[in-house]
Scaffold this motif. Structure first.
Motif, PDB file in Angstrom:
ATOM      1  N   GLY A 113      34.059  68.554  57.842  1.00 25.59           N
ATOM      2  CA  GLY A 113      32.987  68.664  56.868  1.00 25.59           C
ATOM      3  C   GLY A 113      32.148  69.892  57.189  1.00 25.59           C
ATOM      4  N   MET A 114      32.263  70.898  56.330  1.00 27.41           N
ATOM      5  CA  MET A 114      31.666  72.194  56.618  1.00 27.41           C
ATOM      6  C   MET A 114      30.290  72.335  55.971  1.00 27.41           C
ATOM      7  N   ILE A 115      29.270  72.570  56.778  1.00 33.79           N
ATOM      8  CA  ILE A 115      27.971  72.961  56.229  1.00 33.79           C
ATOM      9  C   ILE A 115      28.170  74.361  55.682  1.00 33.79           C
ATOM     10  N   HIS A 116      28.036  74.494  54.394  1.00 36.05           N
ATOM     11  CA  HIS A 116      28.554  75.651  53.675  1.00 36.05           C
ATOM     12  C   HIS A 116      27.660  76.880  53.768  1.00 36.05           C
ATOM     13  N   PHE A 117      28.251  78.006  54.249  1.00 30.89           N
ATOM     14  CA  PHE A 117      27.714  79.354  54.065  1.00 30.89           C
ATOM     15  C   PHE A 117      26.267  79.471  54.560  1.00 30.89           C
ATOM     16  N   MET A 136      24.750  65.001  56.934  1.00 34.04           N
ATOM     17  CA  MET A 136      26.042  65.255  57.584  1.00 34.04           C
ATOM     18  C   MET A 136      26.344  64.184  58.632  1.00 34.04           C
ATOM     19  N   ARG A 137      25.325  63.798  59.365  1.00 35.57           N
ATOM     20  CA  ARG A 137      25.521  62.743  60.370  1.00 35.57           C
ATOM     21  C   ARG A 137      25.916  61.429  59.707  1.00 35.57           C
ATOM     22  N   SER A 138      25.309  61.139  58.568  1.00 32.26           N
ATOM     23  CA  SER A 138      25.651  59.895  57.867  1.00 32.26           C
ATOM     24  C   SER A 138      27.083  59.933  57.348  1.00 32.26           C
ATOM     25  N   LEU A 139      27.522  61.121  56.901  1.00 30.88           N
ATOM     26  CA  LEU A 139      28.907  61.259  56.440  1.00 30.88           C
ATOM     27  C   LEU A 139      29.885  61.054  57.597  1.00 30.88           C
ATOM     28  N   SER A 142      30.015  57.332  58.514  1.00 28.55           N
ATOM     29  CA  SER A 142      30.757  56.526  57.538  1.00 28.55           C
ATOM     30  C   SER A 142      32.250  56.840  57.530  1.00 28.55           C
ATOM     31  N   GLY A 143      32.651  57.951  58.153  1.00 29.42           N
ATOM     32  CA  GLY A 143      34.058  58.349  58.164  1.00 29.42           C
ATOM     33  C   GLY A 143      34.445  59.267  57.030  1.00 29.42           C
ATOM     34  N   ALA A 144      33.494  59.608  56.142  1.00 29.51           N
ATOM     35  CA  ALA A 144      33.804  60.533  55.051  1.00 29.51           C
ATOM     36  C   ALA A 144      34.016  61.949  55.568  1.00 29.51           C
ATOM     37  N   VAL A 145      33.447  62.221  56.729  1.00 29.80           N
ATOM     38  CA  VAL A 145      33.659  63.476  57.449  1.00 29.80           C
ATOM     39  C   VAL A 145      34.051  63.109  58.867  1.00 29.80           C
TER      40      VAL A 145
END
Length: 385
Positions: A113-117, A136-139, A142-145
């Motif tokens: 999961g990339m924090i974009h640009f 991002m931490r929540s993702l 949850s396993g989405a990232v």
């Protein structure tokens, strides 16, 4: 296809990856043809930063039923608003855009999961101390990232990310032209028509970044490996020479911490041109001689670029690797334990150097190899006694 560890993520990625940006200009069938060619070649990582809906859907359709064989870099903060791409930190926009990415790709998670640009240091600080990193931490929870990464063109931002302890990998722009340039918050500076004639070595902040990432296990995937194709054209290249895809790939893949180059492909033929790297000979990979003889902006004498021209060594020393480990070790006062440990695993140590200097006659950049072997032996082997 060869595979490399992506830092400490536990992922093994193909050293040539798919940077999917160019697929925006193609229909679903053409996208499938490129992705099928990538799969056939053993490519297993793709980067999708684009917010445009159709390309996301076309990629999803092309990998349907084969999602598990792909490592996906999916970007958070790339949105589609009023029919155009908008980079944002507004979570009311970023959240639905990420959900759209998952839906169109036909998956419930992205591996990276990339924090974009993020090219401004102030923006990095805001992200890491605000609601965006919490999202991002929540993702990740949850396993989405599966792993949190960041994309940036600025080595100063990349350094902060590599040292922060939470960013696990970077998507960073790496090529022999950009590496000459100091860090900038303006990406357009890297595409100037001419570079300063005084630029004759890798920018120190870039050298330091690569070594920090190697030392801390922060893997790098590469964007802009071809400088947008500019390096293929002698009239457009800042060096005044044309390089090949294989030469550009070899340059990026010899940087410390680099695991994969996200190359852009318009057609299956472009895929094959990049994958030719896997079977290329040393002469085909040789970017060093080309740069050393370039009419403009040749690299400074005495700078090791780990190109491997010094081989073969009659004593069996992997000179490029010893140089890389030595450079990693002297980056800081306290040598990380992992560096001498890697040195200890080498079959032939620097102390085996017989001082024949045959390697020096082959080095395009005039590196004083015998002297560096003495320094490496003193650093690593005296401490081990």
């Amino acid at each position: 296809m060869r595979y490399r560890a992506l830092g400490n993520t536990g992922l093994q990625v193909s050293e040539i990856g798919l940077g999917a940006e160019w697929l925006e200009r193609h229909n679903a069938q053409e996208v499938k043809e490129v992705i099928d060619a990538c799969e056939a070649a053993g490519i297993n990582i793709l980067d999708c930063w684009m917010a445009e809906p159709n390309v996301r859907s076309n990629i999803g359709a092309a990998i349907r039923g084969r999602r598990d064989r792909w490592i996906i870099q999916g970007h958070v903060g790339s949105t589609w608003q009023n029919g155009q791409y908008v980079r944002t930190r507004d979570l009311t926009k970023a959240k639905p855009a990420f959900e759209d990415l998952l839906s169109r790709l036909g998956t419930d998670y992205v591996d990276l999961g990339m924090i974009h640009f993020v090219d401004a240091e102030a923006e990095f600080d805001q992200i890491m101390n605000g609601e965006f990193i919490e999202y991002m931490r929540s993702l990740k929870q949850s396993g989405a990232v599966r792993h949190i990464g960041m994309s940036t063109h600025n080595p100063h931002v990349a350094r902060k990310a590599a040292l922060c302890g939470e960013i696990e990998m970077l998507l960073f722009s790496v090529n022999p032209a950009f590496d000459l340039l100091p860090g900038s918050e303006d990406m357009n500076a890297y595409f100037a028509e001419e570079y300063d004639e005084g630029l004759h070595r890798i920018a120190p902040e870039r050298e330091e970044l690569y070594r920090i990432c190697e030392r801390r296990g922060v893997g790098i995937t590469v964007m802009k490996g071809y400088a947008g194709g500019r390096l293929f054209d002698a009239s457009a290249s800042p060096f005044g020479i044309a390089l090949t895809p294989v030469q550009c790939l070899h340059y990026a893949l010899t940087r410390p911490a680099v695991a994969s180059v996200m190359a852009g492909f318009d057609t299956p033929e472009h895929v094959r041109a990049a994958v030719a790297y896997e079977t290329a000979g040393e002469e085909e990979k040789d970017y060093a001689t080309a740069l050393a003889k370039a009419p403009r902006h040749a690299y400074a004498a005495g700078q090791c670029t780990y190109c491997g021209h010094c081989a073969p060594c009659p004593a069996g020393i992997d000179i490029a690797m010893v140089n890389k480990l030595y450079d990693l070790a002297v980056l800081h006062d306290d040598v990380p334990a992992t560096v001498p440990a890697h040195y200890g695993q080498l079959e032939a140590k620097a102390s085996a150097c017989i001082g024949c200097r045959a390697c020096e006659s082959r080095c395009p950049f005039g590196v004083q190899v015998a002297e560096r072997m003495q320094k490496a032996a003193a650093l690593f082997e005296s401490a081990a006694r």
